[in-house]
Design an enzyme around this catalytic site. Structure first.
Site, mmCIF file in Angstrom:
data_model
loop_
_atom_site.group_PDB
_atom_site.id
_atom_site.type_symbol
_atom_site.label_atom_id
_atom_site.label_comp_id
_atom_site.label_asym_id
_atom_site.label_seq_id
_atom_site.Cartn_x
_atom_site.Cartn_y
_atom_site.Cartn_z
ATOM 1 N N SER A 286 0.838 -1.196 0.000
ATOM 2 C CA SER A 286 0.000 0.000 0.000
ATOM 3 C C SER A 286 0.878 1.253 0.000
ATOM 4 C CB SER A 286 -0.943 -0.067 1.197
ATOM 5 O OG SER A 286 -1.981 0.857 1.114
ATOM 6 N N ASP A 378 -8.325 -4.816 -6.369
ATOM 7 C CA ASP A 378 -7.954 -3.909 -5.278
ATOM 8 C C ASP A 378 -8.863 -2.679 -5.341
ATOM 9 O OD1 ASP A 378 -6.771 -2.232 -3.438
ATOM 10 O OD2 ASP A 378 -4.731 -2.603 -4.135
ATOM 11 N N HIS A 413 -6.739 -5.837 -1.921
ATOM 12 C CA HIS A 413 -5.635 -4.964 -1.532
ATOM 13 C C HIS A 413 -4.655 -5.629 -0.577
ATOM 14 C CE1 HIS A 413 -3.634 -1.152 -0.877
ATOM 15 N NE2 HIS A 413 -3.872 -1.199 0.413
#
Lengths: 443, 443
Positions: A286, A378, A413
């Protein structure tokens, strides 16, 4: 749940407290039921090997001494550190010898279908009635998760096993497995040095070891378990806090550190007597991807390689160089989007087209290989678009050979160490209440 | 003992070199589970020594090692490659455990036995440069992994039993039960030895490790068949135990007790029995105390070898013909598994078994007997991968004399015997205690 006449009857009778729910189950269940408690008959045997494994080691689960061609359910239960109960269950039929082997047999229903030897682990979900937005993350990596595996009679569903009496899907057998993030001999060292806040994990033995600087995202705090696992595979690893940690001076909702901090962290690894200073990689998930790319291209340190998982190459907020101090992450909310359930997605925030190009990490200055991992579903980060942009920029700089992409359809994600349960939504610390990161289970 | 290296010396010597990768899977296992050891990132065709080190509960160091040569990729795969020297040779995935021996300079006559089953046996696996035979503690290893070997699976309960004069330790598997059970007895060394019972419980049997000889001031005056029958009754009556599925397992003197129970007891009716390194030559209707008195007289037939080790092999030879001097195995009504070692120097088990076969042939119950006879194995047939002990310190329970007893066996055949015997013992117990369902219990 089907509202058959039988079910309605059962509800009425339950109000009188006379009919046991197990009787209802047996009446509605068309399959043969087997009585186990008669005449001192021993229970069937459920085995799981190895009994104490690392979380990324697969386990063989088998059941024996059952009648042949009989429906049974295998269930996994885990109580998180926060006291929440997580559960997965799967429906099988025993073979002609009365055995089930999860390495070989397909699940016919439940938390997953098909032949999935580790399905009971990655399909764990909070039980019905739990608090919303839970995510399974181990804080204390020096102790294992104890997962209770049970063999239940018939094909049982999650809602059947909660609060309706203990007879639902009678438990025939049980075994317990420990799941560890740390191998024996791995050392955990708290790091509060040169202003750097983190936890270092060292493999056993003299070294010198290659090392990884391990960065997570804007959830903040200090996430240790991936580093612990890396060290269990022979790499020294420094899990680094950079945001939202009480030991980093400054407001908790801002990134108060800059270049010098990340440089100090990298050098701390380099200088460690058991680390091989030329063999340090950086791994980020991330927002940690942006930091990893920044470290690899713009600081004067030289990582040997970078692994990026679902992250942007640029930051929407200006990330100033030496001393951090950028705008609060949630102050700039114009790119947040919401779905019909009120869950927020940060995906738009990280679209390259929404980020000023001067805020990009200069990936074209990178000199080391980059492995970029994309979860194609995601919804928290525009990973696909960022991967494309990074690839484009590296290509323009004649550095395509440095770029490797792994893409996973249906993955979200939070691509975590294997066999960890997926969280489609989880609680975020900031407003609004819910985040919408990942996607389908079984990714 | 300096297990870790002089790191600074290493570091300055070769700042570019990183340690090879040593992996052991799983790092935590039950003692009867295999592990896989792989060394990577060596040079091609590099000579290395793979070494194991264990610091016992008695504070002795045990080690084993094998000499390997990496392949063209710089990899050594212990379960596929042959050791060319060391404490074992050939392709031996578990040689690093079963060939463990006390390091040079250790006390004499040691035997490795785990007393505390709630903690694991910790074994360090290391890789050293070159083919070494000694001096491992002075040399820096290239890499080290720490492994745990457990007698107890997670979830198995340990309970002290002090009831009706019976002393033992009970192990109960997790789950609702009912479980079959095993009464587990060791031999003339006395004391309360728990580890095999713990391992049986880890395989789904309630197991009672029974003490019947105390290695101290208490006299064994009262111990007679009634004691063992009471222990059997306690085990059988447990709520978790399927009362008609109880087995008796004994080694050495414990095997004689087992045969006595199976042949004569009016109250203990085991479903099956296992006798390891035992004999039916055992006076009938005598207390333990009387037995030891008789033994003392027969000990005149014991010999001493060239190393001053005591050999008790001839003590019961020739096999007596008088009926009150041996258990009438013709009266046994349950399946019996007899495990013997052909190089047993402690007890004439080979001759005894031949005599037993003849008796059972004449009585018409020979079909109940299965014999496993292992060439070049010794008396102490223990759970798999336990180091082979050819001789060790022994205290004669009756006259408290300390001797060094010769048990016999050669290391490699003995290790093979232990591995094969354990597998067959488990299969035998599972067959007779878990399977073998009488027709009327089926639905």
């Amino acid at each position: 749940m089907t509202w058959t006449p039988l079910y309605l009857l059962e509800c009425q009778l339950r109000a009188v407290g006379q009919l046991r729910v197990s009787l209802h189950r047996k009446m509605c269940n068309r399959q043969a039921q087997v009585r186990w408690r008669s005449a001192g008959r021993p229970a069937p045997l459920l085995t799981a090997r190895p009994t104490r494994a690392l979380v990324d080691e697969p386990i063989s689960i088998e059941a024996h001494h059952l009648p042949s061609h009989t429906p049974i359910t295998v269930r996994a239960n885990l109580t998180s550190e926060d006291g929440d109960l997580w559960e997965a269950l799967s429906h099988y039929y025993t073979d002609a010898k009365g055995a089930v082997n999860l390495m070989r047999d397909p699940s016919m229903g439940g938390s997953y279908v098909g032949c999935e030897p580790m399905g009971l682990f990655w399909a764990l979900q909070p039980v019905p009635g739990s608090r919303e937005g839970l995510r399974l993350r181990k804080r204390d990596v020096e102790t294992p998760y104890a997962v209770h595996l049970s063999l239940l009679e018939g094909h049982v569903n999650p809602e059947d096993t909660r609060g309706k009496g203990s007879e639902e899907g009678q438990e025939l057998a049980k075994t317990v497995v420990d799941r560890w993030y740390m191998a024996p001999g791995v050392r955990r060292i708290e790091v509060r040095q040169n202003g750097v806040v983190g936890s270092m994990f060292l493999p056993p033995g003299p070294g010198p070891f290659p090392a990884v600087l391990d960065l997570w995202g804007m959830g903040g705090g200090l996430v240790e378990y991936r580093s612990a696992l890396l060290a269990s595979h022979g790499m020294a690893s420094l899990a680094l806090a950079y945001f939202g940690h009480k030991d980093i001076p400054g407001p908790l909702n801002r990134i108060n550190v800059g270049d010098s901090y990340f440089r100090a962290a990298f050098q701390l690894l380099q200088k460690h007597p058991q680390v091989c200073e030329e063999r340090i990689g950086v791994m980020g998930l991330s927002f940690g991807v942006y930091l990893s790319l920044w470290i690899a291209s713009q600081l004067s340190v030289k990582p040997r390689c970078v692994v990026g998982i679902n992250g942007p190459l640029g930051s929407f907020n200006t990330f100033s160089s030496e001393d951090g101090q950028q705008e609060s992450f949630e102050e700039n909310q114009r790119h947040w989007s919401y779905d019909e359930q009120g869950y927020v997605s940060f995906r738009e925030v990280s679209l390259p087209s929404n980020i000023p190009s001067e805020n990009y990490a200069k990936v074209e200055d990178m000199c080391c290989p980059l492995l970029y991992i994309v979860g194609k579903d995601d919804l928290s980060c525009a990973s696909l678009e960022n991967a494309d942009e990074i690839e484009k920029r590296l290509h323009a700089a004649g550095k395509s050979h440095l770029f490797t992409r792994l893409s996973y359809p249906g993955a979200g994600h939070l691509i975590e160490p294997p066999y960890a349960p997926n969280a489609r939504v989880s609680l975020w610390t900031t407003r609004p209440a819910k985040l919408f990161p990942p996607e389908h289970i079984r990714t | 003992m300096n297990v870790s290296a002089d790191v600074s010396l290493r570091r300055s010597a070769s700042s570019m070199a990183v340690c090879p990768v040593l992996s052991v899977q799983p790092t935590r296992a039950l003692v009867d589970e295999k592990f896989q050891i792989v060394v990577r990132n060596l040079h091609p065709k590099q000579e290395v020594t793979v070494h194991s080190l264990h610091h016992s509960e008695d504070k002795d160091y045990w080690e084993a090692f094998g000499h390997y040569i990496s392949d063209e990729n710089g990899t050594v795969t212990v379960m596929e490659d042959a050791s060319r020297g060391g404490t074992y040779t050939g392709t031996e995935p578990m040689g690093l455990l079963w060939s463990l021996r006390p390091i040079p300079g250790s006390r004499h006559g040691l035997r490795m036995r785990k007393k505390n089953v709630l903690s694991p046996m910790v074994v360090n696996i290391s890789v050293y440069k070159g083919h070494m035979n000694q001096g491992f503690s002075e040399e820096a290893a290239l890499a080290t992994v720490v492994t745990e070997r457990w007698y107890l699976a997670p979830g198995v309960q340990r309970v002290d039993i002090r009831e009706q004069g019976v002393k033992g330790t009970l192990f109960i598997p997790p789950g609702p039960g009912l479980f079959p059970a095993v009464l587990d007895m060791w031999g003339g060394g006395g004391g309360l030895v728990e580890y095999r019972a713990a391992l049986l419980a880890s395989h789904g049997f309630v197991a009672l490790a029974l003490q019947y000889l105390t290695p101290n001031k208490e006299r064994t005056l009262d111990i007679e068949t009634g004691y063992f029958e009471m222990a059997y009754h306690i085990l059988q009556s447990l709520p978790q135990v399927s009362s008609d599925r109880v087995a008796v397992l004994g080694l050495s003197f414990g095997a004689s007790v087992t045969l006595t129970l199976a042949a004569y007891s009016k109250t203990a009716k085991p479903r099956c029995c296992v006798c390891i390194s035992g004999s039916h030559v055992h006076p009938v209707n005598k207390t333990l105390f009387e037995f030891f008195q008789l033994m003392n007289q027969s000990l005149a037939k014991s010999r001493i070898d060239e190393n001053n080790h005591v050999i008790w092999r001839d003590v019961i030879l020739p096999i007596p013909t008088e009926p009150d001097l041996k258990v009438d195995v013709g009266k046994i009504k349950c399946p019996l598994l007899v495990v013997i070692a052909q190089d047993d120097q402690s007890w004439a088990t080979v001759e005894s078994t031949e005599d037993m076969e003849q008796i059972m042939e004449r009585s018409g119950n020979r079909h109940l007997l299965t014999v496993l006879s292992y060439p070049d194995a010794g008396h102490l047939i223990e759970p798999p991968y336990t180091p082979h002990i050819r001789f060790s310190n022994f205290i004669n329970q009756h006259n408290r004399e300390k001797v060094i007893m010769l048990w016999g066996g050669q290391t490699k055949p003995h290790a093979d015997a232990q591995e094969d015997a354990w597998e067959k013992i488990l299969l035998f117990l599972q067959k007779h205690l878990y399977q073998d369902i009488p027709p009327e219990a089926k639905l």
